[in-house]
Design a protein around this motif. Structure first.
Motif, PDB file in Angstrom:
ATOM      1  N   ALA A 199      -8.042  51.906  42.955  1.00 41.79           N
ATOM      2  CA  ALA A 199      -8.064  52.356  41.559  1.00 41.79           C
ATOM      3  C   ALA A 199      -7.502  53.777  41.518  1.00 41.79           C
ATOM      4  O   ALA A 199      -8.241  54.766  41.440  1.00 41.79           O
ATOM      5  N   ASP A 257     -11.808  54.014  43.785  1.00 39.01           N
ATOM      6  CA  ASP A 257     -12.479  52.836  44.321  1.00 39.01           C
ATOM      7  C   ASP A 257     -11.497  51.916  45.040  1.00 39.01           C
ATOM      8  O   ASP A 257     -10.355  51.733  44.591  1.00 39.01           O
ATOM      9  N   ASP A 289     -15.671  48.774  47.566  1.00 40.12           N
ATOM     10  CA  ASP A 289     -16.461  49.574  46.621  1.00 40.12           C
ATOM     11  C   ASP A 289     -16.809  48.752  45.385  1.00 40.12           C
ATOM     12  O   ASP A 289     -17.930  48.825  44.868  1.00 40.12           O
ATOM     13  N   ARG A 290     -15.848  47.993  44.899  1.00 33.28           N
ATOM     14  CA  ARG A 290     -16.057  47.086  43.767  1.00 33.28           C
ATOM     15  C   ARG A 290     -15.499  45.725  44.154  1.00 33.28           C
ATOM     16  O   ARG A 290     -14.368  45.634  44.649  1.00 33.28           O
ATOM     17  N   VAL A 321      -8.841  46.025  33.468  1.00 30.73           N
ATOM     18  CA  VAL A 321      -9.380  46.959  34.453  1.00 30.73           C
ATOM     19  C   VAL A 321      -9.767  48.211  33.676  1.00 30.73           C
ATOM     20  O   VAL A 321      -8.907  48.881  33.089  1.00 30.73           O
ATOM     21  N   VAL A 350     -14.188  50.041  37.145  1.00 32.49           N
ATOM     22  CA  VAL A 350     -13.878  50.805  38.355  1.00 32.49           C
ATOM     23  C   VAL A 350     -14.074  52.289  38.081  1.00 32.49           C
ATOM     24  O   VAL A 350     -14.082  52.740  36.939  1.00 32.49           O
ATOM     25  N   SER A 351     -14.200  53.045  39.175  1.00 34.65           N
ATOM     26  CA  SER A 351     -14.124  54.492  39.147  1.00 34.65           C
ATOM     27  C   SER A 351     -12.882  54.915  39.924  1.00 34.65           C
ATOM     28  O   SER A 351     -12.430  54.206  40.839  1.00 34.65           O
ATOM     29  N   VAL A 359     -10.924  48.128  45.425  1.00 35.67           N
ATOM     30  CA  VAL A 359     -11.323  47.011  44.565  1.00 35.67           C
ATOM     31  C   VAL A 359     -10.856  45.710  45.205  1.00 35.67           C
ATOM     32  O   VAL A 359      -9.698  45.595  45.635  1.00 35.67           O
ATOM     33  N   TYR A 418     -11.570  51.854  33.612  1.00 31.68           N
ATOM     34  CA  TYR A 418     -12.100  53.011  34.346  1.00 31.68           C
ATOM     35  C   TYR A 418     -13.306  53.576  33.601  1.00 31.68           C
ATOM     36  O   TYR A 418     -13.299  53.690  32.363  1.00 31.68           O
TER      37      TYR A 418
END
Length: 384
Positions: free
Chosen positions: A331, A273, A213-214, A362, A269-270, A275, A364
Motif C-alpha cells: 500500500a 501495509d 499485514d492485511r 482499496v 489498508v494503512s 496486502v 486507505y
C-alpha cells in the motif's frame, strides 16, 4: 451484524473504523443534510419491504464469516437453507439489486451467507465437514476443489453413488494436503445449485505460514437472476443453456454496497501495509480484476506457489471460472480511495446503471475522514 469491518480476513473493529473516520467524517456520515438522510432511510425501507414481499418470511443473508476449523477440533457442520439476498438494498447507483431467494450455506450456529463461510485450516490437518440436510427440501452434496481426497469424499453423486437427501447427514473427510486457496460447492444439479448460491472458499495455510499485514478474501460471482426469482415463485423462465447474467457481485454484494464497511468488502489498508488478496471466481464467466494505482504480483494460483523468478508486476489478473489467484502488493500509493473492479466494464453495472456491480475499493485509513468517503458511505447505506 458482521463480526468485522471490511472484507473477510484481517479484522478491524467498528470502534477502530469510527476512529479512523475522524470526528468530521462521522458527523458527515450521520448527518449530511436531514432530507438526504431521510431519503436514504426511505430507500432502505423500500428495498427491505420489496424483498419481504417477494421472499415472505425467509431470513436475510449475512456477510460470510471466516471459520477457523482448527480451533474447532478439525470439524465443521454446513447446512443450506433458503434465504433472501440483498446484493444492494438501496435505490442509489441503480439499486435495489435483490435476489428474492438463494440457498445459503450456514456453518454450525452461525448465520446463512452467500458466499458461504470461509473455512480455514492448516496443512497437515484433516477437516471433517458434515453436510446436514436433515431439514432440507432437495438433495445436495459438497465438492472441494484443490486437495487430494478419497474417492467417496469427492462429492459427485453420479461417480461416487453418494448424495445427501432431505432428512440425511453425511460427513466428508477433506485432507488439508494442498496448501492454498480453494473452493467448495454443491455438485448435485451443479448448474442450478451454484446459481442459487451454494458456493464458498476454503483456505489451507502452509506450515509456518506468515500472514501479511492485511489479508482479505474476495469471491466474484456473475448471476442470472431469473433462477432465484423463479425459485421465489415469480413468473419467469430460466434456461441454463441460454444464461444471461444480470447481477455481478464481490463477496455477494454489488457496488456501492461492496463499499459498506460491515455489509460489504472494502479493502482497508494503512500506508506501507503489505496486502495479500485471495481472489476466487465462483461464477461461470472470467473476470479480469484490475486495481487502480497499485502494482501487484501473483504469488499463488489454484493452490500452486508461483516461483519468485516467474513473478512480475501486474495491475490486471484474469480469474477464470473456479480459478483462485492470490496477489500481493504494498500500500504505497498516495493515501486515498482506489477502485478494484472487473475490467469487463458491463460487469461493473447494476442493470443499465454505471458504475455498480463487480466493483470494490482499496481504502486507505487516512482517507476515511474526507468528504468523498462520507459521500460513498451514503451511497452504500452506511450509518453510524
Amino acid at each position: 451484524m458482521s463480526r468485522y469491518v471490511g472484507a473477510p480476513g484481517s479484522t478491524m473493529s467498528r470502534r477502530e473504523f469510527l476512529a479512523a473516520t475522524g470526528g468530521a467524517g462521522v458527523l458527515g456520515l450521520a448527518g449530511c443534510t436531514a432530507p438526504t438522510n431521510e431519503r436514504t432511510q426511505a430507500a432502505m425501507q423500500e428495498g427491505t419491504d420489496a424483498a419481504a414481499s417477494q421472499g415472505g418470511s425467509l431470513p436475510s443473508t449475512s456477510p460470510p464469516e471466516v471459520v477457523n476449523v482448527d480451533e474447532q477440533g478439525g470439524s465443521v457442520t454446513l447446512k443450506s437453507l433458503p434465504a433472501r439476498h440483498s446484493a444492494h438494498p438501496l435505490d442509489s447507483m441503480g439499486g435495489p439489486v435483490e435476489l428474492p431467494q438463494v440457498w445459503a450455506f450456514q456453518a454450525d450456529d452461525g448465520e446463512p451467507s452467500v458466499p458461504g463461510p470461509i473455512l480455514r485450516t492448516t496443512e497437515g490437518s484433516d477437516m471433517e465437514v458434515t453436510l446436514d440436510n436433515t431439514e432440507g427440501m432437495r438433495p445436495h452434496t459438497l465438492h472441494f476443489h484443490g486437495v487430494r481426497k478419497a474417492w467417496k469424499d469427492d462429492g459427485v453423486p453420479t461417480t461416487t453413488g453418494i448424495r445427501v437427501d432431505p432428512g440425511e447427514k453425511h460427513t466428508y473427510t477433506i485432507p488439508a494436503n494442498v496448501p492454498g486457496t480453494h473452493l467448495y460447492h454443491c455438485h448435485y444439479q451443479t448448474h442450478r445449485h451454484i446459481e442459487m448460491g451454494m458456493y464458498g472458499v476454503f483456505r489451507v495455510d502452509p506450515e509456518g505460514y506468515e500472514p501479511a499485514d492485511r489479508e482479505y478474501f474476495m469471491t466474484m460471482k456473475d448471476w442470472d437472476s431469473r433462477l432465484p426469482r423463479q425459485m421465489a415463485g415469480e413468473d419467469v423462465r430460466y434456461d441454463p443453456r441460454n444464461r444471461n447474467p444480470d447481477v455481478f457481485t464481490i463477496n455477494g454484494k454489488s457496488a456501492p454496497r461492496t463499499l459498506h464497511p460491515e455489509d460489504g468488502s472494502p479493502i482497508i489498508v494503512s500506508e506501507g501495509d503489505q496486502v495479500r488478496l485471495h481472489l476466487a471466481n465462483n461464477g461461470y464467466m472470467s473476470h479480469p480484476i484490475h486495481i487502480h494505482n497499485h502494482r501487484f504480483e501473483r504469488v499463488e494460483k489454484d493452490g500452486g506457489q508461483i516461483p519468485e523468478n516467474a513473478r512480475h508486476g501486474m495491475d490486471v489478473t484474469n480469474v477464470a471460472p473456479a480459478e483462485r489467484h492470490t496477489i500481493e502488493f504494498t500500500a504505497d500509493a498516495e493515501p486515498g480511495i482506489y477502485l478494484l473492479h472487473c475490467h469487463k466494464v458491463n460487469h461493473v453495472m447494476n442493470g443499465g446503471f454505471y458504475p455498480g456491480g463487480m466493483l470494490g475499493g482499496v481504502v486507505y485509513e487516512d482517507a476515511m475522514d474526507t468528504d468523498i468517503f462520507a459521500q460513498l458511505m451514503e451511497y452504500a447505506g452506511y450509518e453510524v
